[in-house]
Scaffold this motif. Structure first.
Motif, short mmCIF file in Angstrom:
data_model
loop_
_atom_site.label_atom_id
_atom_site.label_comp_id
_atom_site.label_asym_id
_atom_site.label_seq_id
_atom_site.Cartn_x
_atom_site.Cartn_y
_atom_site.Cartn_z
N ALA A 113 -9.76 -0.01 3.52
CA ALA A 113 -8.56 0.50 3.45
C ALA A 113 -8.65 1.85 2.72
O ALA A 113 -7.75 2.61 3.49
CB ALA A 113 -7.80 -0.48 2.62
N ALA A 114 -9.44 2.29 1.88
CA ALA A 114 -9.15 3.57 1.32
C ALA A 114 -9.78 4.64 2.20
O ALA A 114 -9.35 5.74 2.23
CB ALA A 114 -10.40 3.40 -0.12
N VAL B 125 -1.22 -0.62 0.60
CA VAL B 125 -0.31 -1.61 1.46
C VAL B 125 -1.60 -2.24 2.55
O VAL B 125 -1.61 -3.38 2.76
CB VAL B 125 0.60 -0.91 2.38
N ALA B 126 -2.56 -1.51 2.97
CA ALA B 126 -3.70 -1.89 3.80
C ALA B 126 -4.35 -2.90 3.31
O ALA B 126 -4.88 -4.03 3.64
CB ALA B 126 -4.32 -0.67 4.22
N THR B 127 -4.67 -2.64 1.70
CA THR B 127 -5.68 -3.50 0.99
C THR B 127 -5.00 -4.92 0.83
O THR B 127 -5.49 -5.96 0.94
CB THR B 127 -5.88 -2.98 -0.21
N TYR B 128 -3.54 -4.85 0.47
CA TYR B 128 -2.67 -5.95 0.21
C TYR B 128 -2.82 -6.99 1.63
O TYR B 128 -3.19 -8.05 1.51
CB TYR B 128 -1.27 -5.49 -0.01
N LEU B 129 -2.56 -6.28 2.71
CA LEU B 129 -2.72 -6.71 3.92
C LEU B 129 -4.01 -7.36 4.39
O LEU B 129 -4.09 -8.47 4.96
CB LEU B 129 -2.20 -6.02 5.18
N ALA B 130 -5.08 -6.73 4.09
CA ALA B 130 -6.28 -6.94 4.37
C ALA B 130 -6.65 -8.42 3.76
O ALA B 130 -7.17 -9.25 4.45
CB ALA B 130 -7.49 -5.98 4.03
N THR C 195 -19.08 7.91 -10.09
CA THR C 195 -17.73 7.89 -10.59
C THR C 195 -16.66 7.36 -9.51
O THR C 195 -15.99 6.37 -9.86
CB THR C 195 -17.16 9.35 -11.06
N VAL C 196 -16.61 7.90 -8.25
CA VAL C 196 -15.52 7.24 -7.38
C VAL C 196 -15.83 5.87 -6.94
O VAL C 196 -14.88 5.13 -6.82
CB VAL C 196 -15.69 8.39 -6.28
N GLY C 197 -17.10 5.63 -6.76
CA GLY C 197 -17.68 4.22 -6.28
C GLY C 197 -17.50 3.29 -7.16
O GLY C 197 -17.18 1.93 -6.94
N LYS C 198 -17.78 3.56 -8.53
CA LYS C 198 -17.87 2.33 -9.44
C LYS C 198 -17.11 2.60 -10.72
O LYS C 198 -16.65 1.43 -11.53
CB LYS C 198 -19.49 2.46 -10.07
N LYS C 199 -16.57 3.65 -11.03
CA LYS C 199 -15.73 3.77 -12.48
C LYS C 199 -14.37 3.93 -12.12
O LYS C 199 -13.79 3.62 -13.26
CB LYS C 199 -16.31 5.07 -12.88
N ILE C 200 -13.79 4.17 -10.92
CA ILE C 200 -12.34 4.10 -10.92
C ILE C 200 -11.79 2.73 -10.75
O ILE C 200 -10.92 2.22 -11.39
CB ILE C 200 -11.96 4.92 -9.59
N SER C 201 -12.41 1.86 -9.79
CA SER C 201 -12.16 0.34 -9.49
C SER C 201 -13.32 -0.24 -9.17
O SER C 201 -14.37 0.59 -8.57
CB SER C 201 -11.03 0.42 -8.50
N ASP C 202 -13.46 -1.45 -9.21
CA ASP C 202 -14.64 -2.21 -8.77
C ASP C 202 -14.37 -2.71 -7.26
O ASP C 202 -13.82 -3.58 -7.03
CB ASP C 202 -14.78 -3.75 -9.44
N VAL C 203 -14.88 -1.51 -6.38
CA VAL C 203 -14.64 -1.62 -5.24
C VAL C 203 -15.15 -2.74 -4.23
O VAL C 203 -16.33 -2.84 -4.41
CB VAL C 203 -14.54 -0.27 -4.44
N GLN C 204 -14.53 -3.40 -3.68
CA GLN C 204 -15.20 -4.47 -2.75
C GLN C 204 -14.72 -3.92 -1.13
O GLN C 204 -13.87 -3.17 -1.10
CB GLN C 204 -14.38 -6.03 -2.84
N SER C 205 -15.38 -4.71 -0.15
CA SER C 205 -15.57 -3.96 1.11
C SER C 205 -14.07 -3.89 1.77
O SER C 205 -13.80 -2.96 2.55
CB SER C 205 -16.33 -4.72 2.15
N PRO C 206 -13.24 -4.92 1.70
CA PRO C 206 -11.94 -4.69 2.16
C PRO C 206 -11.15 -3.33 1.53
O PRO C 206 -10.36 -2.58 2.29
CB PRO C 206 -11.06 -6.06 1.88
N GLN C 207 -11.39 -3.40 0.37
CA GLN C 207 -10.81 -2.18 -0.51
C GLN C 207 -11.39 -0.92 0.15
O GLN C 207 -10.67 0.16 0.42
CB GLN C 207 -10.86 -2.25 -1.88
N GLY C 208 -12.59 -1.01 0.26
CA GLY C 208 -13.38 0.35 0.87
C GLY C 208 -12.83 0.92 2.04
O GLY C 208 -12.63 2.11 2.30
#
Length: 380
Positions: free
Chosen positions: A260-261, A155-160, A245-258
Motif C-alpha cells: 500500500a505504501a 485507506v489502502a492498508t485498511y482495505l487490504a 530507519t524507513v523500513g524498520k524504525k517508523i513502523s513494523d511494516v508487513q507486506s500488505p502495508q508495504g
C-alpha cells in the motif's frame, strides 16, 4: 578563475550531489520491500538503480522547473553565477551526508533548493529568487504530498487487511509480498523521473549562466545521461543507514502495508513529475509508511522516530541555505576563497564517511527479521 574551470567544477559537484541523492534516497523506493522480505537487499538496490536510470529519461519537466523557475532570468541572463551554484551545491551535499550518517530520511530536494536559494540571496539579492515558483512548486508540494500519500496509504492498508481478513486468507500476505516487487519497482522508476531531474536542472542552469546554453532551453542529452548514471550508481551503493530507519524504525511494516505504501508513493510521485512539481520523494514515502502503519489495526507507529524525521524536514531547507550562503560569501570573494570552500567541503564529506565506517550499517541490518530499535542518531 576561468569560467570554464568553474563550470566543470560545478558539473562535478552536481554529479556528486546526484550520487549522494542515489544512496540517500534508495530507502524511499526499497526499504519496505526489503523489510518484508519481498526483495533481498542487493537485488533491491540493483533493480532500483536500473529503474532510476530509466526514469531519468522519461521526463524533463522537473529539470525545467529547476533551470527556468527557481532562479529569475533577466534581460542579461539568469541572476546567478556558476560560482554561486557551486556554493549552493556544497550546502546540499554536506546536508545529504550529515543526514545519511544519522540515518534521517531528509529531503535531498530541499537540501538542493535550500543551498541554491541561500547562495542566490547572498550573491545576487532576494530578487534573484522566484518566490512564487518556490511556493507553488516546492513549498506547497512539500506540505501536501506526505499528507496525500499518507491518507492514500492509510485507506489502502485498511482495505487490504479488511478484504483479506488481516492478510491471512489464502496466502494473501505472500501475494502482497509478490505484489511489492512491482510496487517497489514503480517507486524507483518514479524516483528517477523526479529526483534525477533536479541535478539535470542545476547543470543546465549553470550552462545558461555561463552562456554555454540558451536561456529557456532544457537539458541536453549528455546531461540527462550523466545524471541518470550518477543517481543509478549512488542507488546501487545501498544507503543502508536510511533504509533501516524507513523500513524498520517508523513502523513494523508487513507486506500488505508495504504494498500500500509503495503504490501510494509511486502514484503521487509520477503525477507530480508530469506536472513539473519538484517533489520530495523522501516526504512522500515517509508519509506513506506512516499512513500504512495507521491503516493497520493496532499498528505501532514509532512516533519518537517520526518526530526526529519531521524536525529534519523542517530544518533541511534553511540549514542548506545557510551553508550555501556562507559558501557563496567565501567563494565569491576571490579565487582563494573558492578553493578554500572546495577544500572545506571535501574535508567535511570525508569526515562523515570516516565516522560512518566506525559505525557501519550493512545490508544484513535491513532485511526481514531485523528488530533493532535504537535511537536514530545513535544506531546509524
Amino acid at each position: 578563475m576561468d569560467v570554464l574551470v568553474i563550470v566543470v567544477l560545478v558539473i562535478v559537484v552536481a554529479l556528486v550531489f546526484d550520487f549522494t541523492n542515489g544512496f540517500h534516497d534508495t530507502a524511499n523506493a526499497m526499504a519496505t520491500s526489503v523489510a518484508t522480505g519481498a526483495f533481498k537487499p542487493r537485488t533491491a538496490v540493483l533493480i532500483s538503480a536500473v529503474l532510476n536510470l530509466v526514469g531519468a529519461f522519461l521526463s524533463t519537466e522537473v529539470a525545467k522547473t529547476v533551470s527556468q523557475g527557481i532562479i529569475r532570468e533577466g534581460q542579461d541572463g539568469v541572476h546567478i553565477s556558476p560560482t554561486m551554484i557551486f556554493a549552493g551545491l556544497v550546502g546540499a551535499v554536506l546536508w545529504n551526508l550529515a543526514t545519511w550518517y544519522f540515518g534521517l530520511p531528509s529531503s535531498s530536494t530541499h537540501a538542493l533548493f535550500g543551498g541554491l536559494i541561500g547562495a542566490s540571496i547572498i550573491g545576487a539579492g532576494t530578487d534573484s529568487v522566484d518566490w512564487a515558483t518556490v511556493v507553488s512548486k516546492v513549498v506547497l508540494p512539500a506540505l501536501l504530498s506526505p499528507l496525500i500519500a499518507g491518507v492514500i496509504a492509510l485507506v489502502a492498508t485498511y482495505l487490504a487487511y479488511t478484504l483479506t481478513k488481516n492478510a491471512t486468507t489464502h496466502g494473501a500476505a505472500t501475494g502482497f509480498r509478490h505484489g511489492q516487487t512491482v510496487s517497489a519497482s514503480l517507486v524507483s522508476l518514479a524516483h528517477g523521473t523526479n529526483d534525477a531531474q533536479k541535478t539535470m536542472g542545476v547543470i543546465t542552469l549553470t550552462l545558461i549562466a555561463a552562456n554555454y546554453q540558451d536561456a529557456g532551453t532544457g537539458p541536453v542529452l549528455w546531461v540527462v545521461l550523466a545524471c541518470g548514471l550518477a543517481i543509478a550508481l549512488g542507488t546501487y551503493m545501498g544507503g543502508w543507514r536510511i533504509m533501516q530507519t524507513v523500513g524498520k524504525k517508523i513502523s513494523d511494516v508487513q507486506s500488505p502495508q508495504g504494498f500500500a505504501a509503495e503504490t501510494s508513493s509511486a502514484a503521487t510521485i509520477l503525477v507530480s513529475s508530469h506536472l513539473g512539481f519538484a517533489l520530495s520523494t523522501t516526504h512522500v514515502t515517509s508519509g506513506s509508511v506512516i499512513g500504512s502503519g495507521l491503516g493497520k489495526k493496532l499498528a505501532d507507529v514509532h512516533w519518537g522516530v517520526v518526530g526526529k524525521i519531521v524536525i529534519a524536514w523542517v530544518v533541511t531547507l534553511p540549514s542548506a541555505a545557510v551553508v550555501g550562503g556562507l559558501a557563496t560569501w567565501m567563494a565569491a570573494s576571490s579565487t582563494i576563497g573558492l578553493v578554500l570552500v572546495a577544500v572545506l567541503a571535501l574535508a567535511g564529506g570525508l569526515t562523515f564517511f570516516v565516522l560512518a565506517r566506525r559505525k557501519p550499517i550493512s545490508a544484513d541490518d535491513v532485511h526481514e527479521g531485523s528488530t533493532e530499535r535504537e535511537p536514530v542518531a545513535a544506531g546509524n
